[in-house]
Design a protein around this motif. Sequence first.
Motif, PDB file in Angstrom:
ATOM      1  N   GLU A  53       0.687  -1.137   0.028  1.00  0.00           N
ATOM      2  CA  GLU A  53       0.022   0.179  -0.057  1.00  0.00           C
ATOM      3  C   GLU A  53       0.809   1.424  -0.198  1.00  0.00           C
ATOM      4  OE1 GLU A  53      -3.680   0.433   1.835  1.00  0.00           O
ATOM      5  OE2 GLU A  53      -3.596  -1.816   2.864  1.00  0.00           O
ATOM      6  N   TYR A  54       2.073   1.257   0.414  1.00  0.00           N
ATOM      7  CA  TYR A  54       2.981   2.362   0.479  1.00  0.00           C
ATOM      8  C   TYR A  54       3.303   2.783  -0.748  1.00  0.00           C
ATOM      9  CZ  TYR A  54       2.712   2.728   5.681  1.00  0.00           C
ATOM     10  OH  TYR A  54       2.317   3.223   6.565  1.00  0.00           O
ATOM     11  N   VAL A  55       3.272   1.809  -1.815  1.00  0.00           N
ATOM     12  CA  VAL A  55       3.828   2.246  -3.348  1.00  0.00           C
ATOM     13  C   VAL A  55       3.187   3.474  -3.764  1.00  0.00           C
ATOM     14  CG1 VAL A  55       3.723   1.271  -5.639  1.00  0.00           C
ATOM     15  CG2 VAL A  55       4.144  -0.170  -3.846  1.00  0.00           C
ATOM     16  N   ASP A 100       7.660  -0.638 -16.180  1.00  0.00           N
ATOM     17  CA  ASP A 100       8.408  -1.724 -16.515  1.00  0.00           C
ATOM     18  C   ASP A 100       7.835  -3.094 -16.273  1.00  0.00           C
ATOM     19  OD1 ASP A 100      10.175  -0.324 -18.224  1.00  0.00           O
ATOM     20  OD2 ASP A 100      11.547   0.109 -16.585  1.00  0.00           O
ATOM     21  N   LEU A 101       7.734  -3.177 -14.809  1.00  0.00           N
ATOM     22  CA  LEU A 101       7.092  -4.127 -14.173  1.00  0.00           C
ATOM     23  C   LEU A 101       5.776  -4.708 -14.639  1.00  0.00           C
ATOM     24  CD1 LEU A 101       7.461  -6.410 -11.687  1.00  0.00           C
ATOM     25  CD2 LEU A 101       6.073  -4.735 -10.261  1.00  0.00           C
ATOM     26  N   ILE A 102       4.883  -3.862 -14.914  1.00  0.00           N
ATOM     27  CA  ILE A 102       3.624  -4.353 -15.582  1.00  0.00           C
ATOM     28  C   ILE A 102       3.970  -4.967 -17.038  1.00  0.00           C
ATOM     29  CG2 ILE A 102       1.289  -3.538 -16.474  1.00  0.00           C
ATOM     30  CD1 ILE A 102       1.812  -1.474 -14.357  1.00  0.00           C
ATOM     31  N   LEU A 103       4.840  -4.409 -17.745  1.00  0.00           N
ATOM     32  CA  LEU A 103       5.227  -4.860 -19.039  1.00  0.00           C
ATOM     33  C   LEU A 103       5.816  -6.187 -19.005  1.00  0.00           C
ATOM     34  CD1 LEU A 103       6.478  -1.583 -21.107  1.00  0.00           C
ATOM     35  CD2 LEU A 103       4.674  -3.108 -21.750  1.00  0.00           C
ATOM     36  N   SER A 104       6.464  -6.475 -18.095  1.00  0.00           N
ATOM     37  CA  SER A 104       7.377  -7.689 -18.015  1.00  0.00           C
ATOM     38  C   SER A 104       6.512  -8.664 -17.911  1.00  0.00           C
ATOM     39  CB  SER A 104       8.445  -7.640 -16.822  1.00  0.00           C
ATOM     40  OG  SER A 104       7.531  -7.452 -15.412  1.00  0.00           O
ATOM     41  N   ASN A 105       5.274  -9.013 -17.517  1.00  0.00           N
ATOM     42  CA  ASN A 105       4.577 -10.100 -17.548  1.00  0.00           C
ATOM     43  C   ASN A 105       2.872  -9.904 -17.937  1.00  0.00           C
ATOM     44  OD1 ASN A 105       4.030  -9.027 -15.144  1.00  0.00           O
ATOM     45  ND2 ASN A 105       4.381 -10.921 -14.110  1.00  0.00           N
ATOM     46  N   VAL A 106       2.611  -8.995 -18.817  1.00  0.00           N
ATOM     47  CA  VAL A 106       1.378  -8.542 -19.073  1.00  0.00           C
ATOM     48  C   VAL A 106       0.390  -9.723 -19.909  1.00  0.00           C
ATOM     49  CG1 VAL A 106       1.903  -7.766 -21.448  1.00  0.00           C
ATOM     50  CG2 VAL A 106       0.220  -6.517 -19.895  1.00  0.00           C
ATOM     51  N   SER A 135       0.135 -13.518  -1.653  1.00  0.00           N
ATOM     52  CA  SER A 135       0.928 -12.866  -0.816  1.00  0.00           C
ATOM     53  C   SER A 135       0.664 -11.263  -0.720  1.00  0.00           C
ATOM     54  CB  SER A 135       2.390 -13.136  -0.937  1.00  0.00           C
ATOM     55  OG  SER A 135       2.541 -14.638  -0.834  1.00  0.00           O
ATOM     56  N   LEU A 136       0.474 -10.649  -1.639  1.00  0.00           N
ATOM     57  CA  LEU A 136       0.375  -9.224  -1.769  1.00  0.00           C
ATOM     58  C   LEU A 136      -0.820  -8.651  -1.532  1.00  0.00           C
ATOM     59  CD1 LEU A 136       2.617  -8.544  -5.089  1.00  0.00           C
ATOM     60  CD2 LEU A 136       3.335  -8.331  -2.748  1.00  0.00           C
ATOM     61  N   CYS A 137      -1.829  -9.606  -1.809  1.00  0.00           N
ATOM     62  CA  CYS A 137      -3.384  -9.156  -1.598  1.00  0.00           C
ATOM     63  C   CYS A 137      -3.896  -9.459  -0.445  1.00  0.00           C
ATOM     64  CB  CYS A 137      -4.416  -9.607  -2.759  1.00  0.00           C
ATOM     65  SG  CYS A 137      -3.910  -9.087  -4.467  1.00  0.00           S
ATOM     66  N   ILE A 187      10.482  -3.804  -2.896  1.00  0.00           N
ATOM     67  CA  ILE A 187      10.333  -5.058  -2.299  1.00  0.00           C
ATOM     68  C   ILE A 187       9.270  -5.772  -3.091  1.00  0.00           C
ATOM     69  CG2 ILE A 187       9.325  -6.230   0.101  1.00  0.00           C
ATOM     70  CD1 ILE A 187      10.502  -3.571   1.583  1.00  0.00           C
ATOM     71  N   ILE A 188       8.335  -5.295  -3.491  1.00  0.00           N
ATOM     72  CA  ILE A 188       7.129  -5.892  -4.098  1.00  0.00           C
ATOM     73  C   ILE A 188       7.677  -6.549  -5.526  1.00  0.00           C
ATOM     74  CG2 ILE A 188       4.866  -5.545  -5.427  1.00  0.00           C
ATOM     75  CD1 ILE A 188       5.118  -5.386  -2.192  1.00  0.00           C
ATOM     76  N   SER A 189       8.542  -5.729  -6.156  1.00  0.00           N
ATOM     77  CA  SER A 189       9.156  -6.109  -7.567  1.00  0.00           C
ATOM     78  C   SER A 189       9.866  -7.455  -7.282  1.00  0.00           C
ATOM     79  CB  SER A 189      10.028  -5.113  -7.991  1.00  0.00           C
ATOM     80  OG  SER A 189      10.694  -5.544  -9.327  1.00  0.00           O
ATOM     81  N   TYR A 190      10.784  -7.256  -6.178  1.00  0.00           N
ATOM     82  CA  TYR A 190      11.469  -8.542  -5.864  1.00  0.00           C
ATOM     83  C   TYR A 190      10.497  -9.732  -5.559  1.00  0.00           C
ATOM     84  CZ  TYR A 190      15.019 -11.680  -3.204  1.00  0.00           C
ATOM     85  OH  TYR A 190      15.461 -12.631  -2.846  1.00  0.00           O
TER      86      TYR A 190
END
Length: 220
Positions: A9-11, A85-91, A47-49, A31-34
């Motif tokens: 939530e702090y993103v 970049d993160l969204i594009l990496s596995n869309v 885990s994230l939700c 952290i979330i990206s990792y």
Amino acid sequence: NEILPVIAEYVGYNACSLVNPQGIAANSFSIISYVSHGMPQAECIRSLCGDDINGVRLTRAFSKGLSLPVPEADDGANLRDVILDLILSNVGIDNNSSLNFSLMMLGLSGSSHNCFDVILDLVADVDFVMNPATSSAATKCFELIFRVVELGSRVALPELARTHQLRLTEKLRRSNFWHSQAVRYMGERGGSAPSILHEVSRYFRYDQCQDVNVTNRNND
């Protein structure tokens, strides 16, 4: 696992009182990206939700992070760029039973506050598209819009994702998104609204003049 939804939530957190207002958001994103790259998609989402199974809070946090202004003193990859970049990496999709992280961020889980809407707002700003400082981010935005539309041709698309993909595609159609982009590029908006090609030329001339002036000063 209980701490990950809180960190996520702090993103979207912008600490105006700090020297680096987006420092907390950037660290949270790291952290979330990792985590997202270190485990299977289904496990990552759980885990994230946490108990928010549709990822509404997670998607809202990322959409807020994506909409944060780029710091003036930005000297590298900023929060907006790394989120894109993160969204594009596995869309893409892993199977036909669940959404992955990227599709959830783009609103295909049904969240009304999502990164897709932020992306549309960003590319609606001509300066964002044309400014050399943000044009690379704009390119990523356009690619994500195309990728969302392209998902409609995939057979193995989860039913929930297909429902919302159709909704987003219809939203683009109702707003004449593709037509407006073509008109913007072709310069058919009248004398008071130059085309993007004209804007590219203007930015290029400005940059070239700046380089020439710097060179002349150096030579002097």
